[in-house]
Design an enzyme around this catalytic site. Structure first.
Site, mmCIF file in Angstrom:
data_model
loop_
_atom_site.group_PDB
_atom_site.id
_atom_site.type_symbol
_atom_site.label_atom_id
_atom_site.label_comp_id
_atom_site.label_asym_id
_atom_site.label_seq_id
_atom_site.Cartn_x
_atom_site.Cartn_y
_atom_site.Cartn_z
ATOM 1 C CE1 TYR A 126 33.753 43.869 30.087
ATOM 2 C CE2 TYR A 126 36.014 43.801 30.872
ATOM 3 C CZ TYR A 126 35.036 43.355 29.999
ATOM 4 O OH TYR A 126 35.331 42.409 29.058
ATOM 5 C CG ASP B 178 42.004 37.746 30.931
ATOM 6 O OD1 ASP B 178 40.919 38.351 31.027
ATOM 7 O OD2 ASP B 178 42.497 37.421 29.835
#
Ligand code: NAD
Ligand code: LMR
Length: 446
Positions: free
Chosen positions: A268, A173
């Site tokens: 990330y 997600d």
């Protein structure tokens, strides 16, 4: 008729901190994705019971028409289901803590899904996910598994090799969570309002195009301005409840963007672009796991205990914030009703990114329908992104090699090649510390 069909869902990892939010989301979406049955499955009876007893009350009050139960018996769990939600954490938070803290002993990034910790977690997840796929195929051969158990890139590579025909879709997600931020930055509501071109690997991707879905207007100029100054941080009302480490992550996207202003980064990427900064800012004795134990996990289990004690779920804490779970309902809906909406999946490339190997797993936009997912062609990766991806996906492949061949050297190579690890000697030290603690979950590496 087909449109009157009601679905049966099992959540594997019923004891997950996300389970109650997911249950609320399923109930809120009853009009477009109606259920006849909801089950939880977990291999930790005690943990699941705490969540299960609270959810039983929620179900009785909000959706008594849906048959609800929870079990640790695989046959009972996977018989007569249409969808399996994969939400397991093999080794639970105890092992996540070690994934984070062992690398930090050696000055290396310690994080759930990136670097050595992410690879260790991936190696633990492979056999458990394969086991669940096999039960699903045995007891409910027509069912779909929507898996979001990490480390998704490694799990998806294992599925590609070991269960290539299984009806499993590996999702994350993070892209839609960031798109909801983008929508907010542009004065829109959430990810449904955007049309995008995105490509990369899981927790390792870039947006090269973002448009207003309704008007087609190019939103990149506005987003570039905002991200160059603030990253994905919005502040105000929107970020009122954002946890400390996530606040830093959203802000850090500013530096990731500066390195590669061609595209908008997945957050990330910070762990690969700036590993030294991440280590310098980490407390080796208090990592994200401790933060979750103090906040999310505590809040979820306290709230479940409160509901059971009170015998009612009135005024529970999940009513308002169910974004992660709404996305999963969106995906089930698209498959159940063959809508061919565009979401994201981690699937074999097969040309979706033109200049990346066909047999490597990538995260790209896909059409979701009754036939599963069809990847979209996203064009070429940039030179920089392509180099980054080739290194990272090789690490992911090496972890699956290590699993298949029980190979110590493949796992060592995976660590040594990773952008977050400075050299092979340090990679070895981390691996040698991880092997004994992962003994219950990993194959024996020789
Ligand atoms: P959690 O530890 O709270 O819950 C996981 C549950 O899985 C536990 O109850 C545990 O007992 C159970 N479990 C572990 N191994 C199992 C096995 N072999 N069989 C059955 N059950 C098993 O974890 P969480 O923080 O709620 O996260 C759940 C999962 O969702 C994790 O894999 C996490 O990384 C992932 N996650 C994914 C996304 C995404 O979008 N992809 C986002 C957030 C979290
Ligand atoms: C989790 O919530 O456990 C993960 O999705 C990521 C994180 O560290 O918050």
């Amino acid at each position: 008729s087909a449109t009157d069909k009601r679905y049966s869902v099992v959540i594997a990892g019923g004891g997950s901190t996300f389970t109650p939010g997911f249950v609320l989301s399923l109930i809120a979406n009853e009009d477009r994705f109606p259920l006849r049955k909801l089950k939880f499955y977990d291999n930790d009876e005690e943990r699941q019971k705490k969540i299960g007893d609270a959810c039983a009350i929620i179900m009785k009050e909000r959706a008594p028409q849906i048959e609800f139960s929870y079990t640790t018996d695989p046959e009972e769990a996977f018989t007569d289901v249409d969808f399996v939600m994969g939400s397991i954490r093999v080794g639970k938070y105890h092992m996540r803590e070690l994934d984070e803290k062992i690398p930090l002993r050696y000055g290396v990034n310690g994080q759930e899904t990136t670097g050595p910790g992410g690879m260790a977690y991936g190696l633990r997840s492979i056999p458990a996910i394969i086991e669940i796929i096999d039960w699903m195929e045995k007891y409910s051969p027509n069912a779909w598994m929507i898996n979001y158990s990490n480390t998704i890139a490694i799990v998806a590579e294992a599925c590609r090799r070991l269960r290539p025909h299984a009806k499993v879709i590996n999702i994350c997600d993070m892209p839609v969570a960031l798109m909801t931020r983008m929508a907010q930055i542009c004065g829109l509501n959430d990810y449904h309002d955007l049309d995008v071109n995105y490509y990369g690997l899981n927790h390792f991707g870039w947006w090269k195009e973002v448009r207003d879905k309704k008007t087609g207007q190019d939103l990149m100029p506005k987003l570039r301005d905002h991200i160059a100054q603030n990253g994905y941080w919005i502040g105000g009302q929107f970020d009122q409840e954002t946890e400390k480490s996530w606040a830093e992550t959203y802000k850090k996207a500013k530096d990731c963007y500066a390195l590669d202003p061609e595209a908008l980064p997945n957050t990330y990427l910070q762990y690969y672009y700036f590993p030294q900064y991440e280590v310098a800012n980490a407390d080796p004795h208090h990592t994200r796991t401790d933060e979750i134990r103090e906040y999310r996990q505590k809040i979820v289990f306290d709230e479940c205990a409160r509901i059971v004690q009170a015998g009612t779920a009135k005024g529970n804490i999940w009513e308002a914030s169910i974004e992660h779970s709404n996305y999963i309902v969106d995906i089930c809906h698209a498959i159940a009703y063959n809508t061919h909406e565009k979401f994201f999946a981690n699937i074999p490339n097969n040309g979706a990114i033109a200049n990346i190997d066909p047999d490597s797993v990538v995260e790209v936009p896909c059409w979701f329908g009754a036939d599963g997912v069809q990847p979209m062609a996203t064009g070429n990766a940039g030179e920089f992104e392509r180099g980054m991806m080739m290194e990272q996906q090789t690490c992911e492949k090496l972890v699956v090699d290590a699993y298949e061949q029980h190979s110590y050297n493949k796992m060592w190579q995976a660590f040594a090649l990773n952008k977050t690890v400075p050299d092979a000697a340090i990679a070895k030290k981390i691996l040698d510390d991880m092997i004994p603690v992962n003994k219950p979950y990993w194959p024996e590496l020789k």
